[in-house]
Design a protein around this motif. Structure first.
Motif: not given
Length: 488
Positions: A161-189
């Motif tokens: 079970q991933l912690t909320p901090a780990q999920v938020a880290g994945i969102q930030q990782l993807v968001a900072h790798s794509v121009k114009g992408l924010s962490a709010d627009d990254v969905t993790v399932v």
């Protein structure tokens, strides 16, 4: 001639049978790894050759026969391969015929695979897929611009079970790798379709108390599950035990206060605060004291007292009362109990009944081990419910039996082809035999009696009459011939 035809037919049938069997029995190669660099390709190929598994390299992908695919994946994973497998932008082919859109698509594909491999390096994540949707270019500046969006699919390990901090880290990782992408627009399932997306502070959303409690309960259950599974694997072997844990946890925070009096160090009565002294004085006056009259003669032993002065006297007395007030020191204690109160665990352990090593004695030892492990984690006052049962597990080798229908089809097809070849040879032989019988019949001499018994045609009868006429009357037959020739 006949032997040559038979040889050619047999060779053709054998070739047809071999071709059909080769098509049906040739290995079907499937891709087990893709997007590898040259170093990873060499490491993987060397390992597969050591394992005697046929393999084939196509571009940046590794292919093996379908029957060896699962074994190859497991063995490569146990060997820690591929070690790097990083997909860089250098792998993008550069061609003058490539359009800008095609180049952008390949760049996006490389970015997605690179992010997926980076996420897979997180503990507990066994697989990941990243899908990025880039906004379409706008022709006019006045049009509202679409934002980039991304979705991440995670394959988590058993009980992870991933912690909320780990999920938020994945969102930030993807968001900072794509121009114009924010962490709010990254969905993790995850693999169960459950959204793991952590709410962001930008939207003013905070993690609710209920979700926090559920997450803490899952962490407790996961920790105990991993501990029990690791211990049971050492006892009964991997794959022979399944552990399910439910934690009975309360999250009521209790605050208690205490007001304690205590004496000063080195004293038992406390420190003196106030002392009150009360003095009482009394004076009294009395006459002279003497013996009773007339007693000296009758009672000579009775003491007599001489009077003072003129037969009287005075007396005084004083009394002092001291009252001391002591002050005792005190301590005010405020105690906040832990909000996570473990009331107990409900643990169910299922063991593989098919394993002959799991005897009743081993089963009792496992019950004792689980009881001690759960009791050590929950405390003495917890109410634990532990169940250890032995049930038959599904045979993991059963899927191999699913290969028999395909083999049966292959052998049936081969038998059908062989039967067809044999039938063809039999027809050729029969045709050849019929042809030979006809030829022999034609070449055999026909008896005269058989020819005479055959019905004669009209021309044959006229010919026979003319022959008899010529024999009997030659002169007349010659004149008849001359008249026929003259008429012609």
């Amino acid at each position: 001639m006949r032997r040559r035809n038979l040889t050619i037919a047999a060779a053709a049938g054998a070739l047809c049978l071999a071709a059909v069997l080769w098509i049906l029995l040739r290995p079907n190669y499937v891709t087990i790894l893709s997007g590898l660099d040259n170093k990873s390709l060499g490491q993987v190929q060397a390992k597969l050759q050591d394992l005697k598994i046929p393999n084939r390299i196509e571009g940046s992908s590794v292919l093996v026969p379908a029957r060896d695919a699962d074994t190859a994946r497991v063995q490569l994973s146990m060997a820690g391969l591929p070690q790097s497998g990083y997909i860089g932008y250098a792998s993008i082919p550069n061609s003058f015929a490539m359009t800008q859109d095609q180049f952008n698509v390949q760049v996006l594909d490389v970015l997605q695979q690179s992010l997926a491999q980076t996420i897979e390096s997180i503990n507990g994540v066994t697989g990941a897929q990243v899908h990025i949707v880039m906004p379409d270019p706008q022709l006019f500046v006045s049009q509202p611009a679409d934002t980039a969006k991304a979705s991440v699919f995670l394959q988590l390990g058993p009980g992870v079970q991933l912690t909320p901090a780990q999920v938020a880290g994945i969102q930030q990782l993807v968001a900072h790798s794509v121009k114009g992408l924010s962490a709010d627009d990254v969905t993790v399932v995850d693999q169960n379709g459950v959204s793991l997306t952590s709410p962001s502070a930008a939207n003013g959303a905070a993690t609710t108390q209920a979700s926090t409690e559920i997450q803490l309960r899952r962490q407790l259950e996961q920790a105990l599950t991993q501990q029990l599974t690791a211990g049971l694997n050492q006892i009964v072997g991997p794959g022979n035990a399944v552990v399910m844990v439910h934690a009975n946890v309360t999250f009521d925070q209790v605050q208690s206060k205490a007001h304690t009096y205590q004496a000063a160090p080195g004293q038992t009565t406390g420190l003196p605060n106030r002392t009150e002294v009360t003095r009482k004085t009394s004076n009294s006056t009395s006459g002279g004291v003497g013996g009773p009259a007339g007693q000296a003669s009758s009672n000579p032993n009775l003491p007599t007292y001489a009077g003072a002065g003129a037969g009287g006297g005075s007396s005084s007395s004083s009394e002092t009362d001291t009252t001391t007030t002591y002050d005792n020191s005190y301590v005010d204690t405020v105690k906040n109990d832990d909000p996570v109160q473990i009331q107990g665990y409900q643990v169910a352990v299922m063991l593989n009944q098919n394993d002959p090593a799991i005897t009743p004695a081993v089963l009792n030892e496992i019950r004792s081990f689980v009881s001690n492990a759960v009791g050590a984690r929950s405390g003495n006052g917890a109410n634990n419910d532990i169940s250890v049962v032995s049930v038959p597990f599904h045979n993991p080798s059963a899927p191999v039996q699913g290969m028999w229908p395909s083999r049966w089809i292959v052998w049936t097809a081969g038998a059908a082809v062989a039967a067809a070849v044999i039938l063809l040879l039999w027809l050729l032989l029969r045709r050849r035999r019929t042809h030979d019988e006809v030829a022999v019949a034609l070449e055999a001499p026909v008896p005269v009696e058989a020819l005479e018994s055959l019905p004669k045609s009209e021309d044959e009868r006229i010919r026979e009459e003319l022959l008899r006429f010529a024999e009997r009357k030659p002169a007349e037959f010659a004149g008849l011939l001359r008249s026929w020739l003259a008429s012609d």
